[in-house]
Structures are given as structure tokens and as C-alpha cells.
Write a protein that holds these residues in place. Structure first.
Motif, PDB file in Angstrom:
ATOM      1  N   LEU A 112      16.564  16.068  17.781  1.00 36.36           N
ATOM      2  CA  LEU A 112      15.000  15.820  18.571  1.00 36.36           C
ATOM      3  C   LEU A 112      14.850  14.454  18.244  1.00 36.36           C
ATOM      4  O   LEU A 112      13.905  13.675  17.590  1.00 36.36           O
ATOM      5  N   PRO A 113      15.858  13.144  19.148  1.00 35.97           N
ATOM      6  CA  PRO A 113      16.048  12.198  19.342  1.00 35.97           C
ATOM      7  C   PRO A 113      15.155  11.333  20.112  1.00 35.97           C
ATOM      8  O   PRO A 113      14.084  11.972  20.855  1.00 35.97           O
ATOM      9  N   GLY A 114      14.359   9.879  19.278  1.00 34.80           N
ATOM     10  CA  GLY A 114      12.850   9.254  19.470  1.00 34.80           C
ATOM     11  C   GLY A 114      11.947  10.307  19.123  1.00 34.80           C
ATOM     12  O   GLY A 114      11.075   9.926  20.056  1.00 34.80           O
ATOM     13  N   SER A 115      11.793  10.863  18.093  1.00 31.70           N
ATOM     14  CA  SER A 115      10.798  12.189  18.225  1.00 31.70           C
ATOM     15  C   SER A 115       9.448  11.278  17.085  1.00 31.70           C
ATOM     16  O   SER A 115      10.137  10.153  17.100  1.00 31.70           O
ATOM     17  N   SER A 116       8.476  11.442  17.572  1.00 34.64           N
ATOM     18  CA  SER A 116       7.433  11.287  16.873  1.00 34.64           C
ATOM     19  C   SER A 116       7.402  11.024  15.653  1.00 34.64           C
ATOM     20  O   SER A 116       7.273  11.574  14.767  1.00 34.64           O
ATOM     21  N   SER A 117       6.351   9.880  14.986  1.00 30.92           N
ATOM     22  CA  SER A 117       6.062  10.270  13.372  1.00 30.92           C
ATOM     23  C   SER A 117       5.104  11.570  13.037  1.00 30.92           C
ATOM     24  O   SER A 117       5.639  12.097  11.720  1.00 30.92           O
ATOM     25  N   LEU A 118       5.122  11.951  13.843  1.00 28.44           N
ATOM     26  CA  LEU A 118       4.231  13.110  13.487  1.00 28.44           C
ATOM     27  C   LEU A 118       5.252  14.504  13.259  1.00 28.44           C
ATOM     28  O   LEU A 118       5.274  14.854  11.794  1.00 28.44           O
ATOM     29  N   THR A 119       6.333  14.706  14.334  1.00 33.72           N
ATOM     30  CA  THR A 119       7.559  15.334  14.497  1.00 33.72           C
ATOM     31  C   THR A 119       8.039  15.102  12.787  1.00 33.72           C
ATOM     32  O   THR A 119       8.692  16.501  12.122  1.00 33.72           O
TER      33      THR A 119
ATOM     34  N   ILE B 168       0.589  -0.950  -0.325  1.00 31.04           N
ATOM     35  CA  ILE B 168       0.020   0.188   0.155  1.00 31.04           C
ATOM     36  C   ILE B 168       0.691   1.520  -0.075  1.00 31.04           C
ATOM     37  O   ILE B 168       0.736   2.120  -0.762  1.00 31.04           O
ATOM     38  N   GLY B 169       2.044   1.352   0.806  1.00 34.01           N
ATOM     39  CA  GLY B 169       2.787   2.555   1.218  1.00 34.01           C
ATOM     40  C   GLY B 169       3.481   2.867   0.031  1.00 34.01           C
ATOM     41  O   GLY B 169       3.633   3.616  -1.258  1.00 34.01           O
ATOM     42  N   THR B 170       3.871   1.887  -1.177  1.00 37.51           N
ATOM     43  CA  THR B 170       4.990   1.594  -2.216  1.00 37.51           C
ATOM     44  C   THR B 170       3.536   1.676  -3.240  1.00 37.51           C
ATOM     45  O   THR B 170       3.864   3.013  -4.268  1.00 37.51           O
ATOM     46  N   ILE B 171       2.792   1.815  -3.629  1.00 38.29           N
ATOM     47  CA  ILE B 171       1.192   2.479  -4.763  1.00 38.29           C
ATOM     48  C   ILE B 171       1.012   4.234  -4.009  1.00 38.29           C
ATOM     49  O   ILE B 171       1.366   4.750  -5.272  1.00 38.29           O
ATOM     50  N   LEU B 172       0.728   3.960  -2.951  1.00 39.27           N
ATOM     51  CA  LEU B 172       0.440   5.687  -2.493  1.00 39.27           C
ATOM     52  C   LEU B 172       2.130   6.846  -2.258  1.00 39.27           C
ATOM     53  O   LEU B 172       1.680   7.712  -3.631  1.00 39.27           O
TER      54      LEU B 172
ATOM     55  N   VAL C 289       1.955   2.459  10.748  1.00 33.47           N
ATOM     56  CA  VAL C 289       1.546   4.228  11.520  1.00 33.47           C
ATOM     57  C   VAL C 289       1.574   5.014  10.790  1.00 33.47           C
ATOM     58  O   VAL C 289       0.824   5.969  10.647  1.00 33.47           O
ATOM     59  N   MET C 290       2.666   5.510  10.410  1.00 32.28           N
ATOM     60  CA  MET C 290       2.987   6.137   9.381  1.00 32.28           C
ATOM     61  C   MET C 290       2.586   6.819   8.024  1.00 32.28           C
ATOM     62  O   MET C 290       2.253   7.445   7.765  1.00 32.28           O
ATOM     63  N   ILE C 291       2.146   5.020   7.202  1.00 32.33           N
ATOM     64  CA  ILE C 291       1.158   5.674   6.410  1.00 32.33           C
ATOM     65  C   ILE C 291      -0.313   6.157   6.977  1.00 32.33           C
ATOM     66  O   ILE C 291      -0.823   6.890   6.048  1.00 32.33           O
ATOM     67  N   ARG C 292      -0.472   5.589   8.126  1.00 39.43           N
ATOM     68  CA  ARG C 292      -2.287   6.516   8.789  1.00 39.43           C
ATOM     69  C   ARG C 292      -1.872   7.445   9.286  1.00 39.43           C
ATOM     70  O   ARG C 292      -2.939   8.522   8.717  1.00 39.43           O
ATOM     71  N   MET C 293      -0.696   8.100   9.058  1.00 43.83           N
ATOM     72  CA  MET C 293      -0.532   9.593  10.225  1.00 43.83           C
ATOM     73  C   MET C 293      -0.312  10.660   8.530  1.00 43.83           C
ATOM     74  O   MET C 293      -0.894  11.775   8.460  1.00 43.83           O
ATOM     75  N   ILE C 294       0.196   9.807   7.212  1.00 43.55           N
ATOM     76  CA  ILE C 294       0.341  10.980   6.099  1.00 43.55           C
ATOM     77  C   ILE C 294      -1.208  11.035   5.616  1.00 43.55           C
ATOM     78  O   ILE C 294      -1.056  12.286   4.750  1.00 43.55           O
ATOM     79  N   ILE C 295      -2.272   9.998   5.743  1.00 44.81           N
ATOM     80  CA  ILE C 295      -2.828  10.047   5.077  1.00 44.81           C
ATOM     81  C   ILE C 295      -3.895  12.254   4.752  1.00 44.81           C
ATOM     82  O   ILE C 295      -4.042  11.993   3.673  1.00 44.81           O
ATOM     83  N   PRO C 296      -4.189  12.521   5.782  1.00 47.83           N
ATOM     84  CA  PRO C 296      -5.128  14.051   5.925  1.00 47.83           C
ATOM     85  C   PRO C 296      -4.315  14.735   5.148  1.00 47.83           C
ATOM     86  O   PRO C 296      -4.503  15.537   3.855  1.00 47.83           O
TER      87      PRO C 296
END
Length: 337
Positions: free
Chosen positions: A113-120, A66-70, A194-201
Motif C-alpha cells: 500500500l504505497p503512500g499509506s496514511s499515518s493511521l494505516t 515529546i516523541g522521544t519521551i513518549l 501528525v503521527m504523534i497526535r494519531m498514536i495518542i488514543p
């Protein structure tokens, strides 16, 4: 457009879901470990966390497919927008420094910012895309004849190489090379669900902007003077187009690292098939880009099985000859679409 070519857009729209489904299915089916179709169906519809095969499918192969297609879709649309608004047939995120800016900012994020969240990480990647695009296009518009296709490609390559060098030097000095190597080498097998879901918006906003601007890009691709004469606010259209490019490229790099040539090759192929109306080009680019990168990923697993060939090598096999062909065929002329 004449004859059977006028039916290409309809054929693509009808066949696209089947092609995407086929690409995802083969991507899930094929890997280092052989699995049959029944195991995949059971994992998808009756997931058992205690079965290793089910874990591999749901945590690795499905997100990868799915990630590759996106990513392919996002990069192809970004390339189409850049080529249309600049009338530069060599424009693409990887050549114009947009992807390199993202990698640089992700590296800085890992250092500061080591250990940053996916959103960061996504936010830093978007900022990097904007910085890379701003530097390259800003310098191109300041330099004499800097917006010509070949000069702009050279400028983008120089700036991109410089940013990549700074990123690698910083990663080595602060000893985070292992952590950021993922973004340098585009490892699709390590895509984070998790990153796939976060990039969608972010991706939805970028794609909606691209679709809304499609008609304006068609007019703009005829030249700034013609577009202005037709009452178009060229500065606003270019600004919003670059925002869409930044969003789509930024989330692509955050998801899997820098992947070259998708944004260069696919828009040309799409325009050849469906014409120069960007109301057709944009959605068809998304379809072609996803399918193209999906099959490049599958090919990367076939070439040297059971080992994987880096995806950048596979896209370069198609992209480099096409890049040289464009320079030889068109020289330094502006894209005439």
C-alpha cells in the motif's frame, strides 16, 4: 524496602514533572544549529512561520523531544509488563520479537500500500507487534522448557532476526529500502508531529490497561500457581497484558522505528528503586523510560557533534553490559523480582 528507599516513589512523583520539563528543554535547546532560550520561548508562545528558527523548533525539535519521551515511556512500560507476567528478567519488546514484527508489517505496508496514511501505518505496526509476540510466546510455550529466561531470549532473538531479515529482503527486492530505512534505524530527528497526535488514543488505552492490571501483575509475578490460588484469572490477565504491550510497542515503532534495550533496562532499575509492587512500578517506569531515552537522545547529539550518533548505539552502550550482567548473575533462573 527500608530507610530512605521507602521515600523513593514520593520523591519520583514530586520531581518527575521537573525532570521531564528539564529533559524536553535541553532537547529543544541543543541541536546542529545553536539557538538561545529567548528564541525558543518566542517560537513556543509567539510562533512566526516566516522565521526559520521558529520552524525548526516547532516542526522538528519539539516533536522530537515529546516523541522521544513518549517512546521511552511506552517501551519501558511494555518491558515491565512482559517481565512481570512471564517472570522473565530478560523479557522486553526488542528481545522477544515484538518490535521486529512491527517493522516487518510496516515494510509490507510500504510494499502493498504505497503512500499509506499515518493511521494505516499504525494499524500495520500494531498487527506486526501482535504477530511477533504471538509467534515467540507461542513457540516458547510449545517447546520443552521454552519459557526459561535464556531460552526465551534466544528464541526471541532468532525469530526477531528472521523477521528483520525477511523485511530487509522484501524491501530490497521491491525497491523500498529508502522508504523503510527510517524504521530500521530509529531516526528520532524525523518524528512526524501528525503521527504523534494519531498514536495518542492507542497509547492511552495501552497505558490505562497497564495501570488497571498493575495489581494483578504483582500477584502474577509471584508465579502462576500462587496467582491461581488467590483466585486470579491468569489467562485473562496475560492476554490483556499482551494487548497493552502490543499497543504500546506498536505505536512506538510506528512513530520512530525499533529502539532496543529501553524495555529491558528501565524496569529493573525501577524495581530496584521503588520495589516490586507494579502499582508503583508501572507509572515510575513510564517516567524513568521517558527521561532515560530523552537523555540518550541528547547524548547522541553530543558524542560526535555536529553529527548524530544513532540512538540504537547509545542505548546499546547501556543495555548490552546490563544484558550480560543479568545473564551472568541470574543464569537461566526465573525472575524472582
Amino acid at each position: 524496602m527500608s530507610g530512605i528507599r521507602k521515600w523513593y516513589p514520593l520523591i519520583l512523583i514530586v520531581s518527575a514533572p521537573l525532570l521531564v520539563a528539564l529533559t524536553i528543554s535541553i532537547s529543544i535547546l541543543y541541536g546542529a544549529k545553536d539557538m538561545d532560550a529567548q528564541t525558543i520561548i518566542q517560537a513556543l508562545f509567539h510562533f512566526d512561520p516566516n522565521q526559520i528558527d521558529h520552524q525548526i523548533i516547532m516542526q522538528s525539535r519539539l516533536p522530537r523531544a515529546i516523541g522521544t519521551i513518549l517512546i521511552g515511556a511506552f517501551l519501558a512500560v511494555s518491558g515491565a509488563l512482559m517481565q512481570g507476567m512471564t517472570r522473565n528478567y530478560l523479557a522486553s519488546p526488542s528481545i522477544m520479537g515484538v518490535s521486529d514484527g512491527s517493522v516487518l508489517m510496516i515494510t509490507l505496508c510500504m510494499i502493498l500500500l504505497p503512500g499509506s496514511s499515518s493511521l494505516t501505518m499504525i494499524v500495520y505496526s500494531l498487527i506486526g507487534s501482535a504477530i511477533g509476540a504471538g509467534i515467540v510466546f507461542g513457540l516458547a510455550w510449545l517447546l520443552p522448557n521454552g519459557t526459561s529466561p535464556v531460552r526465551m531470549a534466544i528464541l526471541g532473538t532468532i525469530i526477531g532476526t528472521f523477521m528483520s531479515g525477511v523485511a530487509e529482503a522484501a524491501a530490497t527486492y521491491f525497491q523500498v529500502s529508502q522508504s523503510v530505512s527510517f524504521w530500521y534505524n530509529a531516526r528520532l530527528d524525523q518524528i512526524d508531529p501528525v503521527m504523534i497526535r494519531m498514536i495518542i488514543p492507542f497509547a492511552i488505552v495501552g497505558l490505562l490497561l497497564a495501570l488497571i492490571l498493575a495489581r494483578s501483575i504483582t500477584v502474577l509475578s509471584m508465579g502462576d500457581e500462587i496467582a491461581a490460588g488467590l483466585g486470579q484469572r491468569t489467562g485473562l490477565v496475560k492476554g490483556l497484558s499482551m494487548l497493552a504491550v502490543v499497543l504500546l510497542t506498536g505505536v512506538s515503532v510506528a512513530l520512530a522505528g525499533k529502539i532496543a534495550f529501553v524495555g529491558l533496562l528501565v524496569p529493573h532499575m525501577t524495581r530496584y528503586l521503588v520495589g516490586t509492587d507494579y502499582r508503583r512500578v508501572i507509572p515510575c517506569c513510564a517516567l524513568f523510560g521517558g527521561i532515560f531515552l530523552g537523555w540518550c537522545d541528547i547524548l547522541s547529539r553530543w558524542v560526535n557533534a555536529p553529527f548524530e550518533t544513532p540512538i540504537g548505539v547509545i542505548t546499546a552502550l547501556f543495555g548490552v553490559p546490563f544484558f550480560l550482567y543479568l545473564i551472568r548473575r541470574k543464569g537461566g533462573k526465573t525472575n524472582e523480582n
